[in-house]
Write a protein that holds these residues in place. Structure first.
Motif, short mmCIF file in Angstrom:
data_model
loop_
_atom_site.label_atom_id
_atom_site.label_comp_id
_atom_site.label_asym_id
_atom_site.label_seq_id
_atom_site.Cartn_x
_atom_site.Cartn_y
_atom_site.Cartn_z
N VAL A 161 0.83 -1.20 0.00
CA VAL A 161 0.00 0.00 0.00
C VAL A 161 0.87 1.26 0.00
CG1 VAL A 161 -1.71 1.34 1.29
CG2 VAL A 161 -1.90 -1.15 1.19
N ALA A 162 1.78 1.34 0.98
CA ALA A 162 2.60 2.55 1.10
C ALA A 162 3.80 2.24 1.96
CB ALA A 162 1.80 3.69 1.72
N ALA A 163 4.85 3.04 1.82
CA ALA A 163 6.05 2.86 2.63
C ALA A 163 6.71 4.20 2.88
CB ALA A 163 7.02 1.90 1.94
N ILE A 164 7.53 4.22 3.93
CA ILE A 164 8.21 5.45 4.33
C ILE A 164 9.58 5.08 4.86
CG2 ILE A 164 7.21 5.38 6.66
CD1 ILE A 164 6.98 8.47 6.48
N THR A 165 10.57 5.89 4.55
CA THR A 165 11.92 5.62 5.02
C THR A 165 12.06 5.98 6.49
OG1 THR A 165 12.54 7.79 4.15
CG2 THR A 165 13.06 5.87 2.78
N TRP A 166 13.18 5.60 7.07
CA TRP A 166 13.38 5.73 8.51
C TRP A 166 13.21 7.15 9.00
CZ3 TRP A 166 17.28 8.72 10.63
CH2 TRP A 166 18.22 9.21 9.71
N SER A 167 13.62 8.12 8.19
CA SER A 167 13.55 9.52 8.61
C SER A 167 12.23 10.18 8.23
CB SER A 167 14.69 10.29 7.95
OG SER A 167 14.49 10.33 6.54
N GLY A 168 11.45 9.50 7.40
CA GLY A 168 10.22 10.11 6.88
C GLY A 168 10.46 10.96 5.66
N GLY A 169 11.69 10.98 5.18
CA GLY A 169 12.02 11.85 4.07
C GLY A 169 11.60 11.36 2.71
N ASN A 170 11.27 10.09 2.62
CA ASN A 170 10.89 9.51 1.34
C ASN A 170 9.68 8.61 1.54
OD1 ASN A 170 10.99 8.92 -1.37
ND2 ASN A 170 12.55 7.34 -1.16
N THR A 171 8.69 8.77 0.69
CA THR A 171 7.49 7.93 0.75
C THR A 171 7.17 7.39 -0.64
OG1 THR A 171 6.02 9.83 0.41
CG2 THR A 171 6.48 9.20 2.70
N TYR A 172 6.40 6.33 -0.65
CA TYR A 172 6.01 5.71 -1.93
C TYR A 172 4.66 5.06 -1.76
CZ TYR A 172 6.43 3.13 -6.29
OH TYR A 172 6.23 2.64 -7.56
N TYR A 173 3.83 5.12 -2.81
CA TYR A 173 2.47 4.61 -2.73
C TYR A 173 2.14 3.71 -3.90
CZ TYR A 173 1.92 8.42 0.62
OH TYR A 173 2.07 9.25 1.70
N ALA A 174 1.28 2.75 -3.64
CA ALA A 174 0.71 1.98 -4.73
C ALA A 174 -0.19 2.90 -5.55
CB ALA A 174 -0.11 0.81 -4.18
N ASP A 175 -0.26 2.64 -6.84
CA ASP A 175 -1.07 3.48 -7.71
C ASP A 175 -2.53 3.54 -7.26
OD1 ASP A 175 0.64 2.61 -10.82
OD2 ASP A 175 1.09 4.11 -9.28
N SER A 176 -3.01 2.45 -6.71
CA SER A 176 -4.42 2.36 -6.32
C SER A 176 -4.79 3.30 -5.17
CB SER A 176 -4.78 0.93 -5.94
OG SER A 176 -3.96 0.49 -4.87
N VAL A 177 -3.81 3.77 -4.41
CA VAL A 177 -4.11 4.63 -3.26
C VAL A 177 -3.48 6.01 -3.38
CG1 VAL A 177 -4.25 2.58 -1.80
CG2 VAL A 177 -2.14 3.93 -1.81
N LYS A 178 -2.69 6.21 -4.40
CA LYS A 178 -1.99 7.48 -4.57
C LYS A 178 -2.99 8.63 -4.66
CE LYS A 178 1.59 6.86 -7.00
NZ LYS A 178 2.50 6.62 -8.14
N GLY A 179 -2.73 9.68 -3.88
CA GLY A 179 -3.62 10.83 -3.86
C GLY A 179 -4.74 10.72 -2.85
N ARG A 180 -4.95 9.53 -2.29
CA ARG A 180 -6.01 9.32 -1.29
C ARG A 180 -5.44 8.97 0.07
NH1 ARG A 180 -9.42 5.15 -1.80
NH2 ARG A 180 -7.95 3.84 -2.94
N PHE A 181 -4.34 8.24 0.09
CA PHE A 181 -3.74 7.80 1.35
C PHE A 181 -2.45 8.57 1.59
CE2 PHE A 181 -5.44 3.13 1.45
CZ PHE A 181 -6.73 3.61 1.28
N THR A 182 -2.13 8.78 2.88
CA THR A 182 -0.88 9.44 3.27
C THR A 182 -0.24 8.66 4.40
OG1 THR A 182 -1.77 11.62 2.67
CG2 THR A 182 0.19 11.56 4.06
N ILE A 183 1.01 8.26 4.18
CA ILE A 183 1.77 7.57 5.22
C ILE A 183 2.65 8.59 5.92
CG2 ILE A 183 3.65 6.94 3.63
CD1 ILE A 183 3.92 4.29 5.20
N SER A 184 2.77 8.45 7.23
CA SER A 184 3.62 9.34 8.01
C SER A 184 4.10 8.60 9.25
CB SER A 184 2.87 10.62 8.40
OG SER A 184 1.76 10.32 9.23
N ARG A 185 5.05 9.18 9.94
CA ARG A 185 5.58 8.56 11.15
C ARG A 185 5.98 9.63 12.15
NH1 ARG A 185 10.34 4.94 9.41
NH2 ARG A 185 10.60 4.68 11.66
N ASP A 186 5.94 9.26 13.41
CA ASP A 186 6.41 10.11 14.50
C ASP A 186 7.43 9.28 15.27
OD1 ASP A 186 6.84 11.56 16.81
OD2 ASP A 186 4.79 12.30 16.91
#
Length: 126
Positions: free
Chosen positions: A48-73
Motif C-alpha cells: 500500500v505505502a512505505a516510508i523511510t526511517w527519517s520520513g524523508g521519502n514515501t512511496y504509494y501503490a497506484d491504487s491509493v496514490k492521492g487518497r492515502f498518506t503515510i507518516s511517522r512520528d
C-alpha cells in the motif's frame, strides 16, 4: 527486534476517512523503514505505502496514490496511514511492517520486511 500493533480500523461508508496507527515497541524505531500492506479476502497481500526511517521519502501503490498518506512520528514510535476518499475495494486487513534499514530505498515487496503486526480490519460499505 520490534513488535508492531495496529489500530484504527473499522467500518466506514464509501467516501469516508480513517486513520490507522501502528505502535512499535523498543527504542530503535527510527532505525526501521516502515510499510503498510493489505490483504482482501481471497487475495494476496499487497503493498500500500512505505516510508523511510527519517520520513524523508514515501512511496504509494497506484491504487491509493492521492487518497492515502503515510507518516511517522519517531518520538512516539508510531506509524500512521491516513486514508481518505475510501472505496469499497479498499476493504481489507491492513498490516504494518518494519524493515531494518536506514537506506533511502523503498521496499515494496513483502520479502523486504522483517517484522509484521497482526493487522486491523478496514471495511468500506457502498
Amino acid at each position: 527486534q520490534v513488535q508492531l500493533v495496529e489500530s484504527g480500523g473499522g467500518l466506514v461508508q464509501a467516501g469516508g476517512s480513517l486513520r490507522l496507527s501502528c505502535a512499535a515497541s523498543g527504542r530503535t524505531f527510527s532505525s526501521y523503514s516502515m510499510g503498510w500492506f493489505r490483504q482482501a479476502p481471497g487475495k494476496e497481500r499487497e503493498f500500500v505505502a512505505a516510508i523511510t526511517w527519517s520520513g524523508g521519502n514515501t512511496y504509494y501503490a497506484d491504487s491509493v496514490k492521492g487518497r492515502f498518506t503515510i507518516s511517522r512520528d519517531n518520538a512516539k514510535n508510531t506509524l500512521y496511514l491516513q486514508m481518505n476518499s475510501l472505496k469499497p475495494e479498499d476493504t481489507a486487513v491492513y498490516y504494518c511492517a518494519a524493515r531494518r534499514s536506514k537506506s533511502s530505498v523503498i521496499a515494496t515487496s513483502m520479502m523486504g520486511y522483517d517484522y509484521w503486526g497482526q493487522g486491523t480490519q478496514v471495511t468500506v460499505s457502498s
